[in-house]
Design an enzyme around this catalytic site. Structure first.
Site, PDB file in Angstrom:
ATOM      1  N   LYS A 278       0.948  -1.110   0.215  1.00  0.00           N
ATOM      2  CA  LYS A 278      -0.189   0.000  -0.215  1.00  0.00           C
ATOM      3  C   LYS A 278       0.773   1.258  -0.006  1.00  0.00           C
ATOM      4  CE  LYS A 278      -4.047  -1.829   2.474  1.00  0.00           C
ATOM      5  NZ  LYS A 278      -5.079  -1.559   1.331  1.00  0.00           N
ATOM      6  N   ASP A 289      -7.652  -3.343  10.657  1.00  0.00           N
ATOM      7  CA  ASP A 289      -8.183  -4.314   9.464  1.00  0.00           C
ATOM      8  C   ASP A 289      -8.576  -5.537  10.175  1.00  0.00           C
ATOM      9  OD1 ASP A 289      -8.994  -4.426   7.089  1.00  0.00           O
ATOM     10  OD2 ASP A 289      -7.028  -5.187   6.196  1.00  0.00           O
ATOM     11  N   ARG A 352     -10.906 -10.966   1.635  1.00  0.00           N
ATOM     12  CA  ARG A 352     -11.829 -11.963   1.045  1.00  0.00           C
ATOM     13  C   ARG A 352     -10.982 -13.312   0.932  1.00  0.00           C
ATOM     14  NH1 ARG A 352     -11.993  -8.274  -4.387  1.00  0.00           N
ATOM     15  NH2 ARG A 352     -11.519  -7.077  -2.868  1.00  0.00           N
TER      16      ARG A 352
HETATM   17  N1  BES Z   1      -8.535  -3.571   4.344  1.00  0.00           N
HETATM   18  C1  BES Z   1      -8.264  -3.162   2.907  1.00  0.00           C
HETATM   19  C2  BES Z   1      -9.657  -2.204   2.786  1.00  0.00           C
HETATM   20  C3  BES Z   1      -9.708  -0.988   3.429  1.00  0.00           C
HETATM   21  C4  BES Z   1      -9.289   0.264   2.649  1.00  0.00           C
HETATM   22  C5  BES Z   1     -10.211  -0.728   4.763  1.00  0.00           C
HETATM   23  C6  BES Z   1      -9.538   1.336   3.286  1.00  0.00           C
HETATM   24  C7  BES Z   1     -10.266   0.416   5.296  1.00  0.00           C
HETATM   25  C8  BES Z   1      -9.921   1.536   4.753  1.00  0.00           C
HETATM   26  C9  BES Z   1      -8.610  -4.218   2.086  1.00  0.00           C
HETATM   27  O1  BES Z   1      -7.709  -5.481   2.505  1.00  0.00           O
HETATM   28  C10 BES Z   1      -7.858  -3.722   0.798  1.00  0.00           C
HETATM   29  O2  BES Z   1      -6.937  -3.320   0.617  1.00  0.00           O
HETATM   30  N2  BES Z   1      -8.673  -3.801  -0.473  1.00  0.00           N
HETATM   31  C11 BES Z   1      -8.490  -3.279  -1.567  1.00  0.00           C
HETATM   32  C12 BES Z   1      -9.150  -4.380  -2.625  1.00  0.00           C
HETATM   33  C13 BES Z   1      -8.340  -4.071  -3.870  1.00  0.00           C
HETATM   34  C14 BES Z   1      -7.086  -4.578  -4.030  1.00  0.00           C
HETATM   35  C15 BES Z   1      -9.370  -4.867  -4.989  1.00  0.00           C
HETATM   36  C16 BES Z   1      -8.993  -1.891  -1.865  1.00  0.00           C
HETATM   37  O3  BES Z   1      -9.886  -1.559  -1.402  1.00  0.00           O
HETATM   38  O4  BES Z   1      -8.301  -1.262  -2.544  1.00  0.00           O
HETATM   39 ZN    ZN Z   2      -7.554  -5.641   4.382  1.00  0.00          ZN
HETATM   40 MN    MN Z   3      -5.815  -5.204   1.839  1.00  0.00          MN
END
Ligand code: BES
Ligand code: ZN
Ligand code: MN
Length: 506
Positions: A278, A289, A352
């Site tokens: 990230k 998370d 997921r």
């Molecule tokens: N934990 C994150 C989602 C998240 C984002 C929670 C911001 C709280 C605040 C999740 O694991 C994630 O990284 N999701 C990705 C999915 C994508 C790679 C398809 C996302 O939302 O960017």
């Molecule tokens: Zn996550």
């Molecule tokens: Mn993630």
């Protein structure tokens, strides 16, 4: 903090501060405010006369009663328009009022919920006020050095003159206390720094809760996961020095034959994104998370303490998502516990993956309802912001039950469609599916992915709390930081469960 309800008249209440309410633009005081005004020779009505206090939503005025009243101070709080008053507005008003009182550095205060002609009945008002006070005053202070100036309020007392009210308010407040303590546990677990809150500690915290409430728990470690073939969960945890855990808790409050409600909570104790790292900015927030997991642990605690007549299982897959030489990679194909294979497109779509194995595991309970709660997608934050939890699912009755609970608790949800056409977006050329469908409809494709791991015929609802698990600022009874969202919502949902229909009361 101790919350109690006693039978007492406001004009006889000796306290550092007494909170009383007033409906907006009402020309006269009613209830407790009226009684105080009369014996003090118009101490309060002076404010209405001058127009300095109107009773607008969350408006407060602090008055010093000198020797006119046994209460040293009176805090007038605005309730907004009479017809618009709701439990949620009361929660927010009472959170604001009690924070105002904390500034006085007193150890105790009292409040009257006798607002005269009031839309919210006494029992609901007491519950809402108790929630507003407890959640509003909670702070996560475990890591701050003791501040001599920060005096914590030790007791809050709700007073009422009507004996019948006192009785029902007492039980409403006791219940609110139990539920809020659970929500506070969830907030504290989420707030704990990620190098401490590892999968092992999260599982230990689940164990500790279970010991205190006599709930049986089983915790699986990697060797058992390998034997069982939970390669999605294992893969996500593989880049971490802190191996994954799977905690399974089973509260039994109803007869043996009754099918349980099964809760599954995402427990990523830190989400760096993995090899698909990230961006640096805001990454510290990815300690939250595991908010879904914290919620599930907290809901089981509350259910057991309230002795809800329901069977309830909690499944918490816990892992840390890190980049490392051992880490899983984009391009990998994972064989999930269900037997279906998953092509990894992004290691940042890890939630997921761990939920997939946990949802398949849930099948063995023959759930009457299966509810998962997860900080799953950034797309949900974009779509719904930080007030609304995203809801998707395959069962209208369960969704309706969640919606009703949301209405009552103020933990609001908004439904997004499980739009089947979008399943194409997660089709893979070389595996049974891939783990992301791209940016478009990200919350929906994530839910469609989860759906593939929910056995046909199981009523299932998915709650995406990516936006609501963490508040970017102080607001109402939330502090900046973890909110404990989902705890009051799900406990309320479970309270309204009935085995008459194997579903929520309607
Ligand atoms: N934990 C994150 C989602 C998240 C984002 C929670 C911001 C709280 C605040 C999740 O694991 C994630 O990284 N999701 C990705 C999915 C994508 C790679 C398809 C996302 O939302 O960017
Ligand atoms: Zn996550
Ligand atoms: Mn993630």
């Amino acid at each position: 903090m101790k919350l109690s309800v006693i039978r007492k008249a406001p004009i006889q209440c000796e306290t550092e501060a007494l909170i009383v309410g007033h409906h907006e633009n009402s020309q006269y005081f009613e209830g407790a405010a009226k009684a105080l005004d009369e014996v003090s020779g118009g101490l309060l009505s002076y404010l209405l006369d001058t127009g300095d206090f109107r009773g607008r939503k969350n408006e407060t005025v602090l008055l010093y009663s000198r020797d006119l009243l046994p209460a040293k101070r009176v805090l007038l709080v605005g309730l907004g328009k009479r017809d618009d008053l709701t439990e949620e507005k009361l929660r927010v008003a009472m959170a604001g009022a009690s924070k105002r009182i904390r500034e006085l550095k007193v150890k105790e205060f009292a409040l009257s919920l006798d607002f005269g002609d009031c839309k919210v009945p006494a029992e609901r008002a007491a519950q809402a006020a108790a929630e507003g006070i407890m959640l509003g005053l909670h702070r996560f202070s475990a890591y701050k050095k003791e501040d001599p100036d920060s005096i914590e309020i030790l007791s809050a007392t709700i007073i009422d003159q009507r004996a019948a009210h006192v009785k029902i308010m007492k039980s409403a407040v006791r219940e609110a206390e139990t539920i809020c303590n659970a929500a506070i546990l969830a907030r504290n677990l989420v707030a704990t720094p990620p190098s401490e809150m590892t999968p092992a500690l999260l599982a230990r915290e689940a164990r500790r809760m279970c010991r205190n409430t006599s709930i049986p728990i089983k915790v699986l470690e990697p060797p058992a996961m390998k034997r069982m073939g939970m390669h999605a969960l294992l893969a996500v945890g593989r880049g971490s020095a802190h191996p994954p855990r799977l905690a399974i808790m089973e509260y039994q409050g109803a007869g043996r034959g009754k099918r349980p409600v099964v809760l599954v909570g995402k427990g990523i104790t830190f989400d760096s994104g993995g090899v698909n790292l990230k961006p640096a900015s805001g990454m510290e927030q990815m300690k939250d998370d595991m908010a879904g997991a914290a919620t599930v642990i907290a809901v089981l605690k509350a259910a057991a303490e309230l002795e809800l007549p329901i069977n309830l299982a909690g499944i918490v897959p816990a892992a840390e998502n890190m980049p490392d030489g051992q880490a899983y990679k984009p391009g990998d194909i994972l064989k999930s516990y269900s037997g279906q294979t998953i092509e990894v497109v992004s290691t940042d779509a890890e939630g997921r993956l761990i939920l997939a194995d946990a949802l398949s595991y849930a099948k063995r309970f023959k759930p009457a309802a299966l509810i998962d709660i997860a900080t799953l997608t950034g797309a949900c934050v974009i779509a719904l912001g930080d007030y609304l939890t995203g809801m998707l699912g395959n069962d209208d009755r369960i969704k309706e039950g969640i919606r009703a609970a949301a209405e009552r608790t103020g933990e609001v949800v908004w439904e997004l469609p499980l739009w089947e056409e979008y399943e194409d977006l997660i089709k893979s050329d070389i595996a049974d599916m891939k783990n992301t469908g791209g940016r478009a409809a990200g919350t929906i494709t994530a839910a469609l992915f989860l759906k593939k791991f929910v056995e046909d015929g199981i009523p299932w609802v998915h709650l995406d709390i990516a936006g609501t698990s963490f508040s970017p600022k102080d607001k109402g009874y939330l502090q900046k930081g973890p909110t404990g969202t989902g705890v009051r919502l799900l406990v309320d949902f479970l309270k309204n469960w009935t085995y008459r229909t194997d579903g929520p009361n309607s």
